[in-house]
Design a protein around this motif. Structure first.
Motif, PDB file in Angstrom:
ATOM      1  N   GLU G  43       0.583  -0.979   0.028  1.00 58.22           N
ATOM      2  CA  GLU G  43      -0.041  -0.063   0.290  1.00 58.22           C
ATOM      3  C   GLU G  43       1.017   1.092  -0.096  1.00 58.22           C
ATOM      4  O   GLU G  43       0.691   2.203  -0.302  1.00 58.22           O
ATOM      5  CB  GLU G  43      -0.748  -0.073   1.156  1.00 58.22           C
ATOM      6  CG  GLU G  43      -2.265   1.161   1.454  1.00 58.22           C
ATOM      7  CD  GLU G  43      -3.076   0.884   2.802  1.00 58.22           C
ATOM      8  OE1 GLU G  43      -3.865   0.961   2.723  1.00 58.22           O
ATOM      9  OE2 GLU G  43      -2.654  -0.273   3.354  1.00 58.22           O
ATOM     10  N   ALA G  44       1.715   1.344   0.833  1.00 54.83           N
ATOM     11  CA  ALA G  44       3.248   2.395   0.580  1.00 54.83           C
ATOM     12  C   ALA G  44       3.448   2.602  -0.509  1.00 54.83           C
ATOM     13  O   ALA G  44       3.270   3.899  -0.651  1.00 54.83           O
ATOM     14  CB  ALA G  44       3.519   2.323   2.225  1.00 54.83           C
ATOM     15  N   VAL G  45       4.022   1.291  -1.615  1.00 55.75           N
ATOM     16  CA  VAL G  45       4.333   1.790  -2.579  1.00 55.75           C
ATOM     17  C   VAL G  45       3.812   1.848  -3.275  1.00 55.75           C
ATOM     18  O   VAL G  45       3.895   3.120  -3.994  1.00 55.75           O
ATOM     19  CB  VAL G  45       4.929   0.109  -2.603  1.00 55.75           C
ATOM     20  CG1 VAL G  45       5.774   0.367  -4.505  1.00 55.75           C
ATOM     21  CG2 VAL G  45       6.097   0.189  -2.122  1.00 55.75           C
ATOM     22  N   VAL G  57      10.918   5.032  -5.912  1.00 51.46           N
ATOM     23  CA  VAL G  57      10.414   4.798  -5.611  1.00 51.46           C
ATOM     24  C   VAL G  57      10.728   3.481  -4.718  1.00 51.46           C
ATOM     25  O   VAL G  57      11.300   2.377  -5.686  1.00 51.46           O
ATOM     26  CB  VAL G  57       8.751   4.406  -5.443  1.00 51.46           C
ATOM     27  CG1 VAL G  57       7.943   3.531  -3.829  1.00 51.46           C
ATOM     28  CG2 VAL G  57       7.736   6.058  -5.597  1.00 51.46           C
ATOM     29  N   LEU G  58      11.459   3.522  -3.614  1.00 50.83           N
ATOM     30  CA  LEU G  58      12.164   2.417  -3.023  1.00 50.83           C
ATOM     31  C   LEU G  58      11.350   1.604  -2.175  1.00 50.83           C
ATOM     32  O   LEU G  58      10.338   2.928  -0.824  1.00 50.83           O
ATOM     33  CB  LEU G  58      13.782   3.110  -2.312  1.00 50.83           C
ATOM     34  CG  LEU G  58      14.391   3.567  -3.577  1.00 50.83           C
ATOM     35  CD1 LEU G  58      15.325   4.223  -2.632  1.00 50.83           C
ATOM     36  CD2 LEU G  58      15.064   2.180  -4.803  1.00 50.83           C
ATOM     37  N   LEU G  59      11.547   0.527  -1.692  1.00 45.84           N
ATOM     38  CA  LEU G  59      11.137  -0.880  -0.726  1.00 45.84           C
ATOM     39  C   LEU G  59      12.373  -1.180  -0.012  1.00 45.84           C
ATOM     40  O   LEU G  59      13.343  -2.048  -0.793  1.00 45.84           O
ATOM     41  CB  LEU G  59      10.534  -1.037  -1.443  1.00 45.84           C
ATOM     42  CG  LEU G  59       9.724  -2.558   0.104  1.00 45.84           C
ATOM     43  CD1 LEU G  59       8.976  -1.498   1.043  1.00 45.84           C
ATOM     44  CD2 LEU G  59       8.674  -3.650  -0.812  1.00 45.84           C
ATOM     45  N   THR G  60      13.202  -0.753   1.256  1.00 46.81           N
ATOM     46  CA  THR G  60      13.961  -0.807   1.592  1.00 46.81           C
ATOM     47  C   THR G  60      13.718  -2.271   2.032  1.00 46.81           C
ATOM     48  O   THR G  60      13.566  -1.914   3.104  1.00 46.81           O
ATOM     49  CB  THR G  60      14.823  -0.009   2.191  1.00 46.81           C
ATOM     50  OG1 THR G  60      14.311   0.440   3.458  1.00 46.81           O
ATOM     51  CG2 THR G  60      15.105   1.148   1.138  1.00 46.81           C
ATOM     52  N   ARG G  61      14.953  -3.438   2.616  1.00 49.38           N
ATOM     53  CA  ARG G  61      15.174  -4.395   3.931  1.00 49.38           C
ATOM     54  C   ARG G  61      14.226  -5.196   4.008  1.00 49.38           C
ATOM     55  O   ARG G  61      13.216  -5.817   4.381  1.00 49.38           O
ATOM     56  CB  ARG G  61      15.524  -3.246   4.844  1.00 49.38           C
ATOM     57  CG  ARG G  61      17.003  -3.177   4.928  1.00 49.38           C
ATOM     58  CD  ARG G  61      17.111  -2.392   6.377  1.00 49.38           C
ATOM     59  NE  ARG G  61      18.821  -1.725   5.972  1.00 49.38           N
ATOM     60  CZ  ARG G  61      19.360  -1.609   6.665  1.00 49.38           C
ATOM     61  NH1 ARG G  61      19.533  -1.739   8.528  1.00 49.38           N
ATOM     62  NH2 ARG G  61      20.085  -0.112   6.757  1.00 49.38           N
ATOM     63  N   ALA G  62      13.286  -5.806   2.158  1.00 49.71           N
ATOM     64  CA  ALA G  62      12.204  -6.315   2.125  1.00 49.71           C
ATOM     65  C   ALA G  62      12.502  -8.029   2.482  1.00 49.71           C
ATOM     66  O   ALA G  62      13.613  -8.380   1.434  1.00 49.71           O
ATOM     67  CB  ALA G  62      11.298  -5.499   0.640  1.00 49.71           C
ATOM     68  N   PRO G  64      11.373 -11.706   1.608  1.00 47.44           N
ATOM     69  CA  PRO G  64       9.996 -12.389   0.749  1.00 47.44           C
ATOM     70  C   PRO G  64       8.802 -11.591   0.549  1.00 47.44           C
ATOM     71  O   PRO G  64       8.361 -11.425  -0.581  1.00 47.44           O
ATOM     72  CB  PRO G  64      11.151 -13.335   0.447  1.00 47.44           C
ATOM     73  CG  PRO G  64      12.168 -14.113   1.188  1.00 47.44           C
ATOM     74  CD  PRO G  64      12.369 -12.761   2.890  1.00 47.44           C
ATOM     75  N   ALA G  65       8.532 -12.028   1.450  1.00 48.44           N
ATOM     76  CA  ALA G  65       6.698 -11.947   1.231  1.00 48.44           C
ATOM     77  C   ALA G  65       6.546  -9.970   1.499  1.00 48.44           C
ATOM     78  O   ALA G  65       5.510 -10.165   0.138  1.00 48.44           O
ATOM     79  CB  ALA G  65       6.468 -12.161   3.061  1.00 48.44           C
ATOM     80  N   GLN G  66       7.405  -9.557   2.218  1.00 48.97           N
ATOM     81  CA  GLN G  66       7.226  -7.863   2.129  1.00 48.97           C
ATOM     82  C   GLN G  66       7.528  -7.905   0.545  1.00 48.97           C
ATOM     83  O   GLN G  66       6.867  -7.383  -0.265  1.00 48.97           O
ATOM     84  CB  GLN G  66       7.556  -7.660   2.881  1.00 48.97           C
ATOM     85  CG  GLN G  66       7.776  -7.452   3.683  1.00 48.97           C
ATOM     86  CD  GLN G  66       8.249  -6.816   5.360  1.00 48.97           C
ATOM     87  OE1 GLN G  66      10.345  -7.202   4.612  1.00 48.97           O
ATOM     88  NE2 GLN G  66       8.326  -5.874   6.297  1.00 48.97           N
ATOM     89  N   ALA G  67       8.243  -8.167  -0.381  1.00 50.20           N
ATOM     90  CA  ALA G  67       8.491  -8.092  -1.531  1.00 50.20           C
ATOM     91  C   ALA G  67       7.526  -8.595  -2.936  1.00 50.20           C
ATOM     92  O   ALA G  67       7.264  -8.008  -3.823  1.00 50.20           O
ATOM     93  CB  ALA G  67       9.832  -9.131  -1.868  1.00 50.20           C
ATOM     94  N   ALA G  68       7.325  -9.723  -2.095  1.00 45.06           N
ATOM     95  CA  ALA G  68       6.026 -10.445  -3.351  1.00 45.06           C
ATOM     96  C   ALA G  68       4.488  -9.741  -2.928  1.00 45.06           C
ATOM     97  O   ALA G  68       4.414  -9.131  -4.566  1.00 45.06           O
ATOM     98  CB  ALA G  68       6.165 -11.744  -2.807  1.00 45.06           C
ATOM     99  N   ALA G  69       4.322  -9.031  -2.131  1.00 46.60           N
ATOM    100  CA  ALA G  69       3.237  -8.601  -2.193  1.00 46.60           C
ATOM    101  C   ALA G  69       3.177  -7.308  -2.753  1.00 46.60           C
ATOM    102  O   ALA G  69       2.244  -6.596  -3.021  1.00 46.60           O
ATOM    103  CB  ALA G  69       2.912  -8.270  -0.754  1.00 46.60           C
ATOM    104  N   ALA G  70       4.681  -6.384  -2.811  1.00 43.66           N
ATOM    105  CA  ALA G  70       4.861  -5.129  -3.461  1.00 43.66           C
ATOM    106  C   ALA G  70       4.930  -5.051  -4.430  1.00 43.66           C
ATOM    107  O   ALA G  70       3.951  -4.531  -5.636  1.00 43.66           O
ATOM    108  CB  ALA G  70       5.964  -4.434  -2.853  1.00 43.66           C
ATOM    109  N   LEU G  71       5.284  -6.445  -5.233  1.00 47.15           N
ATOM    110  CA  LEU G  71       5.211  -6.850  -6.457  1.00 47.15           C
ATOM    111  C   LEU G  71       3.994  -6.978  -7.503  1.00 47.15           C
ATOM    112  O   LEU G  71       4.182  -6.609  -7.987  1.00 47.15           O
ATOM    113  CB  LEU G  71       5.998  -7.712  -7.451  1.00 47.15           C
ATOM    114  CG  LEU G  71       8.162  -6.976  -6.727  1.00 47.15           C
ATOM    115  CD1 LEU G  71       8.641  -8.516  -6.395  1.00 47.15           C
ATOM    116  CD2 LEU G  71       7.771  -6.467  -8.558  1.00 47.15           C
TER     117      LEU G  71
END
Lengths: 240, 240, 240, 240, 240, 240, 240, 240
Positions: G43-45, G57-62, G64-71
């Protein structure tokens, strides 16, 4: 107007006084004397008086020469001796245009005699803003009967300041005895394990008594400012 | 009686002396001279003597002018030089109304010569309360034979005080050599890595020898008070 | 009655509850769940409810099993989720016998999202005592427009809580924007140079804005208690 | 040549001057006066001037006798008073062979008046290297309008230095207001909880505003050196 | 015999047990279970029992498997549960060959419930050495009536242990209420500003009440050893 | 003989000199002048000379009056000026009965000029024990060519001392350049973030170069003692 | 609109995103994944991408589950693995809408292999903003030839980042070798005396090399932001 | 060759091994296993063996999988178990190409059993370099007879390592008993007041016994490297 003029230093004579601080925060900017020349003290006091219409202007921790210069430039201050500094010169707090008495009384308790200068500074600031301030010295917890004897005064106070060095235990004890807001001031009195006030500061922050809040080491002025904010809620009337 | 009188400061002339402290805790309030004027020292001593019926009254770390003022007001004190301060003036501890000798002897060991002022203050307090106190200086663990030579004295002592700066290792070694209570005093002697006593304090707290307990940095007075509490259990008779 | 019974441990079932704390200090003893078994939580809550006639009883930072046990023993609490702990279990604060709404509203500002659990705990305590509490998250000074947009809310608030980790600069900025009492809560959010809240604590204590006072790291409960003391001066009426 | 000559101390008259530092790093070695005799100051300045062909040679924090000795040996320096030391003697920074003005202007903001000496030292170093430097004092966040009024200057500056003691919050606020590089200097001004600059240092390191970087406590010289490195990218032309 | 045998590690099976410690110091070496395998615990206990003729042998902070192994090897111990560790396994203290009851009773006061494990460990050690030990939990100074209610017990105790985390103020208050020796134990309970026991440790060291002495953080065993040394002076008779 | 004579202080005139220290440890006890009267210095020096048959006796950090008194009582010392103290009086190290030159040379490197006093003290001690000592000042890593130019000297040295304040990086660099034992001495030079030597001490302890070992802050004497232990392995012959 | 709605918590779904940060400071707000749920990350991304017109726009120190959700919510990111966390899950930095390459290259040096995650995070941020970033690992000063071999790269770099734990000496050495701006990042690698990065932080702040500036412990993101500010002065053109 | 290739990360497979370290410093680079994958461990070991002609290659603190991978890639190592980590997996040190025995024996003393892992690591490193190493555990100063019994071994040792946690007093005592070089290693054993090794580190640095030098907390590897430097002076012959 805001162009860069390389090399320019905003002239000290034009010290950027915060003339709207009292309107914003309830307490006006004060002049902290240490590190300023007598002339700078006098100028800053005069500038604050001229730049604002009403309300107190304070000169804190002033040595005799600083106090004299400010009084020569702007007579009419109330002068309270706070303590002697390392060279034996007395330090004072001077007040111009004190407010008329209004509602709200503070009780200031100190653990030992050496905490009195901080307590006296806090009291002078409170009085400049129209609040009554009673200082009771030497009620440290090593002799518990002394603070227990203050039960009645604690019940009457609108805000309580606890000034203590060493381990600062008085703050925890007092906070458990009253429902008034309690503001604790750690002091750098004591030696060795007191670590120049850090022990007392940490102890007050980790207090087992919920509801105490803490200001910086030896910061009697800041504690009084916090108390003025609390007492302002009581309204403008005379308190005596 | 306890009404709030805003602006009132409990007058310093009425310093809230803790007149019942000896009855409660075994050791009376003492007057800590640093930061007090000669007149305040004299007044506090006189007040403690007048407000209590018997038992010692102590003035600690007094400079010559403070000692003189107290003696002028109330003659008859025993005066022990403790050390010279930074300006070369001697600091003394004065005792009025020392107790008669009673049971219980303390052995006070110091790691170095510079720990002697703390040891001497502790000894004077113990003697004021009627206890014998032997000070043995310079038995630090860098030359272990020195403390090993104290084995006999350690066996005779009713309580042992260890006064040490730097790394404070003497406390661990002594605690392993005796079954007497051991009270350790970290001192701020040494420089650099001694961190003004904090290294010694931490080392004594983390000692590998179970049974040592510790008082604050340079707090010879507090160590003596702890020792008086321990020795009180031996009863009231003469010890010599 | 007070005879020594060697070996006796005052039974845990008889936890010495401080049943008069609300009468003395305005805020009752709360049950801090971490480290207690579900049964102990339930027992302590029931004991506080039984031992006092009225007023809130709180169970703070309760894990699901602790909350369930307390609710099974004593139904009827309001339950607010505060955060998830490291294992993903939600931590809650439960309130029994909340006070009716009364005068006095708090504004709680947080610098970042990760300060929200502390803010939520403070809000729940304030609401248990009948005070309104508005939480505004993410107004850190890195984007100053966010806190500047709160000017109107700051003018209306009776007391302001500032919850911030990292360098804690939000406390200084907010204190310069309002005349209301400001209570700052350092948090252990952030990493590295934040030193688990110590950096924020020190920064708030050394604030250049006079009048801010500070409670312990992550101590949202203590900040709310301090705020309840301040708001009590406004009197008992409904605030909405 | 490099044989060991036991007992030899490389003679102080031959202080190993780092004559290639400016070529390597952009800023030449400077002579830090404290702890050097007037003759040593004069000799070091002369040695740096003789050993290099061009560019500034600086003598920093010089007391009057040190400045006089260096000027007697090598006339022609620009002398800027920075502050008075504890004994009332003024400390100055002297510059020989300042560079001609070149591109790149620095804006130096201080939180309070007592941060000015550090700001003035930084400004003098920047000017010695041909860069314009504007110092704006007393824009601490306790009165946010003061720093908000600098928005235009911040937009024009090529690099910004923030000099602040106490909690150092000004660094976080300024970093959020500009896209220029921001170099923060914690100062040891303030007392008590400021811990002689450590509180400000930690706060600046833990800043919530990404992009600020920090130099050592009171290190105005180092901050200016960092700024000179940044400004060098702008090229050699005149800046005015 | 003492020849160097390069590469040799003194075999762990031959752990160098300090078999004369009780004769020298009054308290025998104890086996500290954390970090030892169940077999090592069992072996050390058996070794101490075999190597000495009489007196207690203790295994402290033993997890169930460690306790079981030691009991299987050497039955007949008294086992006291002290607390649960982070994984929910109970930690116990086991005592073989406890001394018959003798003179001297200890009163152990804790500020909060979470200080109980340290208090229980101290009590078990004291009882192993024949001394009575009464534990009173939850008498922290936030509700002063709780400790004031212990006045009678304080008067009867031969030695007092104060176990407290957070700010450790209970030590100062109790020391002012009794003439018995007071040994304070800082605990790592609490969070944030308690700094894992350092705040309490410093506060106890800087206590305004002369006569308190302090052992290491969470060191209930060390506090009991100090108490055994004090109580030994009372002589060998039964205490009940 | 070892009876307790209560009140006795082992007379200072009989300072318990450690007369066997050189036999045990290779380096005799030295007299540390600060805090001793000129008479005490003279007496201690004379006592050490009288109580031992041969080998050096040192008086360290002596002010002129202390040096004069010791030389008046016992002429014949070598006197090396080390630095000036805060009052401008020179501090010296005096050596009686220096050993004849023997094998083993030390190379002493300092990062800056202000580290020279510590280096000079170490050199004087090494020379008193017959070892050559070359001091090279001002080879800090800010100009790496300076220490790189010492490669040849580093290859010849039997032991290397690195004396550095600020961040102490010279120790890591030098340790990576030589296979000789490296002993690092952190100094309290620098200001602000150097934290009076603690930063350098920690940096040296955490060095990324394996094989460096560290002595206390400003402890040039201790570093020399460590070096004498290392050099003793080289045997007794002349080193030059 | 800004009325107080007591009890209201600004909904987390409306996280107060700082949408103007890139315009104000040159670097947009980034989403720091730790402590956020996968949904919150996504949501933030999405919110930052929607609320701004252009730029990274950056997502840092994600994890795998966080990266996957954002992607899943917003495809099209570049994903760079940074390190594995304690549980073996890889942490990544994700970039949406990276800028086209522009002028300005950074050289990132690390002292050891374990400093690489911080270096990689900094490199990814720099590349998102269009700058080249070369990472050279393992050039610690224990083997000086490694950093000396970088002389040519140092001369070419527009800005240098030094990433080092332990004693952080690499920062001082590199700063003496280049005239480019040097930004140092202390890391928490190493153990024991490294004090989780504090030793390195203090050493970098107290560096003997003027011109280095420092960001917080492990703060690779902050260092990159500081570098982007510096490189922005070079103008918008392609850098390769 | 040194051109900037933006975005390039020096590939981890090409870890910049310091292949000349043994020639420069006497001790080769070792592979520190924690934080490396089994494959990285194997590759680093193989690289060091291939890149150097002779001399030991060490893999330290290897978990079973790391040890197995390295042994699979390069058989023939000596494997010494050092301790178990928190999860019960044994940590080992592996040695390839150990040197033939040569002159110089080390005596390694530990204060307690929990200091053994550090001692074992140091012993294994010394043996890899051909030196004899005797470990004597459990000779802490709480029972002084244990270390006194080592007098003969101390006289024979060429270098002494003292490994101790808690207050680290063993270092001071041992240094006073021998003229051999003494290298002290503070350990993080103990709890609470030991502050994870900082107390021991500070105590060893502030030791009253001149001549002790100190390495980092738990740094057995560094202590052994320092010892190898010392022993190298004894020459190349067999030591047994």
């Amino acid at each position: 107007m805001a162009d860069l003029h390389p090399g320019e230093v905003v002239p000290e004579a034009d010290l950027w006084l915060d003339l709207t601080r009292r309107r914003r925060t309830g307490v006006a900017e004060a002049v902290y004397a240490p590190g300023k020349s007598p002339a700078q003290c006098a100028e800053a006091v005069a500038g604050l008086l001229a730049g604002t219409d009403e309300g107190p202007v304070l000169l804190t921790r002033a040595r005799p020469a600083q106090a004299a210069a400010a009084l020569a430039e702007t007579p009419g201050a109330t002068c309270t001796a706070v303590c002697e500094d390392a060279d034996g010169a007395s330090l004072s707090i001077l007040t111009w245009r004190a407010l008329a008495p209004r509602k709200g009384c503070a009780l200031i308790l100190t653990a030992g005699t050496s905490d009195l200068p901080v307590a006296r500074e806090a009291a002078a600031v409170l009085e400049a803003y129209g609040h009554g301030a009673t200082v009771i010295a030497d009620v440290g917890v090593a002799g518990l009967h002394r603070v227990l004897a203050q039960q009645e005064r604690l019940a009457e106070a609108d805000v309580v300041l606890v000034v203590a060095g060493m381990e600062g235990a008085l703050a925890s004890v007092v906070t458990g005895m009253t429902s008034a807001p309690v503001i604790a001031v750690p002091t750098s009195t004591g030696y060795g394990s007191g670590l120049e006030g850090v022990t007392s500061l940490l102890g007050m922050m980790a207090s087992c008594s919920p509801g105490v809040s803490v200001v910086g080491i030896d910061n009697g002025f800041g504690a009084a400012c916090a108390a003025v904010r609390v007492l302002a809620a009581l309204g403008p009337e005379e308190s005596r």
